[in-house]
Design a protein around this motif. Structure first.
Motif, PDB file in Angstrom:
ATOM      1  N   ARG A 113      81.735  32.247   7.303  1.00  0.00           N
ATOM      2  CA  ARG A 113      80.762  31.514   6.000  1.00  0.00           C
ATOM      3  C   ARG A 113      81.274  31.422   4.914  1.00  0.00           C
ATOM      4  O   ARG A 113      82.887  32.272   4.364  1.00  0.00           O
ATOM      5  CB  ARG A 113      79.489  32.072   6.296  1.00  0.00           C
ATOM      6  CG  ARG A 113      79.040  32.110   7.447  1.00  0.00           C
ATOM      7  CD  ARG A 113      77.384  32.080   7.178  1.00  0.00           C
ATOM      8  NE  ARG A 113      77.041  33.308   7.599  1.00  0.00           N
ATOM      9  CZ  ARG A 113      76.451  34.886   5.766  1.00  0.00           C
ATOM     10  NH1 ARG A 113      75.024  33.556   5.919  1.00  0.00           N
ATOM     11  NH2 ARG A 113      76.656  35.264   5.991  1.00  0.00           N
ATOM     12  N   PHE A 114      81.768  30.925   3.146  1.00  0.00           N
ATOM     13  CA  PHE A 114      81.344  30.644   3.076  1.00  0.00           C
ATOM     14  C   PHE A 114      80.288  29.846   1.533  1.00  0.00           C
ATOM     15  O   PHE A 114      79.574  29.712   2.162  1.00  0.00           O
ATOM     16  CB  PHE A 114      83.153  29.748   2.153  1.00  0.00           C
ATOM     17  CG  PHE A 114      84.256  29.465   3.009  1.00  0.00           C
ATOM     18  CD1 PHE A 114      84.617  30.905   2.748  1.00  0.00           C
ATOM     19  CD2 PHE A 114      83.977  29.463   4.207  1.00  0.00           C
ATOM     20  CE1 PHE A 114      86.362  30.953   3.316  1.00  0.00           C
ATOM     21  CE2 PHE A 114      85.627  29.574   4.721  1.00  0.00           C
ATOM     22  CZ  PHE A 114      86.255  30.117   4.710  1.00  0.00           C
TER      23      PHE A 114
ATOM     24  N   LEU B  95      82.314  27.319   8.826  1.00  0.00           N
ATOM     25  CA  LEU B  95      83.435  26.749   8.862  1.00  0.00           C
ATOM     26  C   LEU B  95      83.497  27.517  10.749  1.00  0.00           C
ATOM     27  O   LEU B  95      83.301  28.984  11.060  1.00  0.00           O
ATOM     28  CB  LEU B  95      84.779  27.283   8.362  1.00  0.00           C
ATOM     29  CG  LEU B  95      86.094  27.291   8.760  1.00  0.00           C
ATOM     30  CD1 LEU B  95      86.204  25.450   8.843  1.00  0.00           C
ATOM     31  CD2 LEU B  95      87.360  27.662   8.364  1.00  0.00           C
ATOM     32  N   THR B  96      83.920  26.271  12.247  1.00  0.00           N
ATOM     33  CA  THR B  96      83.574  27.398  13.205  1.00  0.00           C
ATOM     34  C   THR B  96      85.033  27.687  13.604  1.00  0.00           C
ATOM     35  O   THR B  96      85.394  27.053  14.744  1.00  0.00           O
ATOM     36  CB  THR B  96      83.009  25.947  13.966  1.00  0.00           C
ATOM     37  OG1 THR B  96      83.533  24.966  13.910  1.00  0.00           O
ATOM     38  CG2 THR B  96      81.431  25.223  13.692  1.00  0.00           C
TER      39      THR B  96
ATOM     40  N   ASP C  23      88.292  21.738  -5.909  1.00  0.00           N
ATOM     41  CA  ASP C  23      88.294  22.232  -6.779  1.00  0.00           C
ATOM     42  C   ASP C  23      87.223  22.467  -7.259  1.00  0.00           C
ATOM     43  O   ASP C  23      86.397  22.611  -8.838  1.00  0.00           O
ATOM     44  CB  ASP C  23      89.010  21.459  -8.123  1.00  0.00           C
ATOM     45  CG  ASP C  23      88.724  21.796  -9.352  1.00  0.00           C
ATOM     46  OD1 ASP C  23      89.370  23.324  -9.033  1.00  0.00           O
ATOM     47  OD2 ASP C  23      89.716  21.540 -10.325  1.00  0.00           O
ATOM     48  N   LEU C  24      86.043  23.629  -6.316  1.00  0.00           N
ATOM     49  CA  LEU C  24      84.981  24.718  -6.180  1.00  0.00           C
ATOM     50  C   LEU C  24      85.437  25.815  -5.767  1.00  0.00           C
ATOM     51  O   LEU C  24      86.019  26.002  -4.866  1.00  0.00           O
ATOM     52  CB  LEU C  24      83.867  23.766  -4.991  1.00  0.00           C
ATOM     53  CG  LEU C  24      82.997  22.192  -6.647  1.00  0.00           C
ATOM     54  CD1 LEU C  24      82.347  21.823  -5.165  1.00  0.00           C
ATOM     55  CD2 LEU C  24      82.946  22.614  -6.968  1.00  0.00           C
ATOM     56  N   PRO C  25      85.085  27.076  -6.589  1.00  0.00           N
ATOM     57  CA  PRO C  25      85.473  28.265  -6.226  1.00  0.00           C
ATOM     58  C   PRO C  25      84.320  28.764  -5.224  1.00  0.00           C
ATOM     59  O   PRO C  25      83.689  28.012  -5.591  1.00  0.00           O
ATOM     60  CB  PRO C  25      84.644  28.793  -7.195  1.00  0.00           C
ATOM     61  CG  PRO C  25      84.213  28.123  -8.231  1.00  0.00           C
ATOM     62  CD  PRO C  25      84.608  26.727  -8.219  1.00  0.00           C
ATOM     63  N   ILE C  26      85.309  28.955  -4.252  1.00  0.00           N
ATOM     64  CA  ILE C  26      84.565  29.425  -2.885  1.00  0.00           C
ATOM     65  C   ILE C  26      84.631  31.164  -2.706  1.00  0.00           C
ATOM     66  O   ILE C  26      86.454  31.144  -3.496  1.00  0.00           O
ATOM     67  CB  ILE C  26      84.971  28.532  -1.610  1.00  0.00           C
ATOM     68  CG1 ILE C  26      86.319  29.571  -1.712  1.00  0.00           C
ATOM     69  CG2 ILE C  26      84.207  27.145  -1.417  1.00  0.00           C
ATOM     70  CD1 ILE C  26      86.184  28.193   0.223  1.00  0.00           C
ATOM     71  N   ILE C  27      84.265  31.749  -2.479  1.00  0.00           N
ATOM     72  CA  ILE C  27      84.412  33.088  -1.805  1.00  0.00           C
ATOM     73  C   ILE C  27      83.725  33.601  -0.349  1.00  0.00           C
ATOM     74  O   ILE C  27      82.654  32.762   0.520  1.00  0.00           O
ATOM     75  CB  ILE C  27      83.544  34.286  -2.524  1.00  0.00           C
ATOM     76  CG1 ILE C  27      83.888  35.500  -2.600  1.00  0.00           C
ATOM     77  CG2 ILE C  27      81.705  34.204  -2.721  1.00  0.00           C
ATOM     78  CD1 ILE C  27      83.367  36.426  -3.236  1.00  0.00           C
ATOM     79  N   ASN C  28      84.503  34.662   0.925  1.00  0.00           N
ATOM     80  CA  ASN C  28      84.492  34.857   1.778  1.00  0.00           C
ATOM     81  C   ASN C  28      82.722  35.084   1.916  1.00  0.00           C
ATOM     82  O   ASN C  28      82.551  36.334   0.720  1.00  0.00           O
ATOM     83  CB  ASN C  28      85.253  35.994   2.197  1.00  0.00           C
ATOM     84  CG  ASN C  28      86.317  34.670   2.658  1.00  0.00           C
ATOM     85  OD1 ASN C  28      86.534  33.429   3.103  1.00  0.00           O
ATOM     86  ND2 ASN C  28      87.407  35.077   2.921  1.00  0.00           N
ATOM     87  N   ILE C  29      81.819  35.507   2.632  1.00  0.00           N
ATOM     88  CA  ILE C  29      81.097  35.541   2.369  1.00  0.00           C
ATOM     89  C   ILE C  29      81.352  36.863   4.540  1.00  0.00           C
ATOM     90  O   ILE C  29      81.092  36.489   5.509  1.00  0.00           O
ATOM     91  CB  ILE C  29      79.301  34.932   3.177  1.00  0.00           C
ATOM     92  CG1 ILE C  29      79.384  33.837   1.945  1.00  0.00           C
ATOM     93  CG2 ILE C  29      78.557  36.550   3.659  1.00  0.00           C
ATOM     94  CD1 ILE C  29      78.056  33.016   2.276  1.00  0.00           C
ATOM     95  N   ASN C  30      81.181  38.426   4.044  1.00  0.00           N
ATOM     96  CA  ASN C  30      81.874  38.749   4.582  1.00  0.00           C
ATOM     97  C   ASN C  30      81.149  40.470   4.310  1.00  0.00           C
ATOM     98  O   ASN C  30      79.779  40.112   3.582  1.00  0.00           O
ATOM     99  CB  ASN C  30      83.265  39.625   4.819  1.00  0.00           C
ATOM    100  CG  ASN C  30      83.962  39.772   2.893  1.00  0.00           C
ATOM    101  OD1 ASN C  30      82.768  40.541   2.722  1.00  0.00           O
ATOM    102  ND2 ASN C  30      84.355  39.467   2.752  1.00  0.00           N
TER     103      ASN C  30
END
Length: 234
Positions: free
Chosen positions: A12-13, A154-155, A174-181
């Motif tokens: 997940r992001f 993301l599968t 061009d969008l900032p994303i972060i891992n959900i961990n």
């Protein structure tokens, strides 16, 4: 693992953006920038990556609204690979050099040597020819975009696929994303989206263990007035 199998792994992001209502038209406009240029049978490229139709793998999505399920928009990421086994390549190169008389003795007992520059040229030409006649492997990964919460699912949990997705997504949107961990799951993303003060650095790509150690170190540093260069206590 694809959704159609009934069993899947998810990565997940969270998209860090203020805009909550990103239209399908806007997403498709950006997505088309990173559609895959597929490998063909006679292609000499070793790999190709890009977004695609989630079911057919084609580098086009003609009816994007048919891929909207409740608040999710579904599309795909495709990876094409051609790989020449190292041992096979080595044997073919040896055969090619032998055909040119490499290491053969003449009537005076002198061995013929093929120079490095020529050997490298032969190797490149041979690899190109082998790639041109190789069938690529194709891997499809489904991507679900939660249009309401601006989350990406993301599968797959493959590190190489995750890295490739982050690269493609950054280039296209061009969008900032972060891992959900485990280190970021408790982060208040609403505060970020509302542009409120949030210290992001401690949360970036940290495992639960390193996250705990970092907070322990910062707390100890604050209490003892140590410098930032002090070593954390584990």
């Amino acid at each position: 693992m694809p959704i159609a199998t009934g069993s899947l792994a998810l990565k997940r992001f969270q998209i860090l953006t203020h805009g909550k209502d990103l239209s399908i038209q806007w997403i498709m406009e950006k997505l088309s920038k990173a559609f895959i240029s597929p490998l063909n049978i006679d292609d000499v490229r070793e790999e190709a990556n890009g977004f695609c139709h989630p079911f057919t793998g084609e580098a086009k999505i003609e009816y994007p609204h048919s891929l909207v399920f409740d608040q999710f928009f579904l599309f795909g990421m495709r990876s094409d690979r051609k790989k020449i086994p190292a041992t096979f390549m080595k044997l073919q190169l040896r055969n090619a050099l032998e055909a040119l008389g490499h290491e053969k003795e003449d009537s005076q007992g002198t061995k013929k040597k093929i120079g490095k520059k020529v050997r490298d040229t032969i190797k490149d030409k041979l690899k190109e020819e082998l790639l041109r006649n190789s069938i690529p492997t194709v891997k499809l990964t489904e991507v679900l975009w939660n249009l309401k919460d601006n989350q990406i699912w993301l599968t797959t949990t493959s590190p190489s696929s995750i890295t490739e997705f982050e690269k493609l997504f950054s280039e296209a949107f061009d969008l900032p994303i972060i891992n959900i961990n485990p280190g970021t799951a408790a982060l208040d993303f609403e505060k970020i989206q509302l542009n409120l003060n949030t210290d992001m650095q401690p949360y970036l790509d940290l495992s639960p263990v390193s996250l705990a150690n970092k907070f322990h170190f910062e707390r100890k540093t604050e209490n003892s007035n140590e410098t930032e260069s002090s070593q954390p206590v584990f």
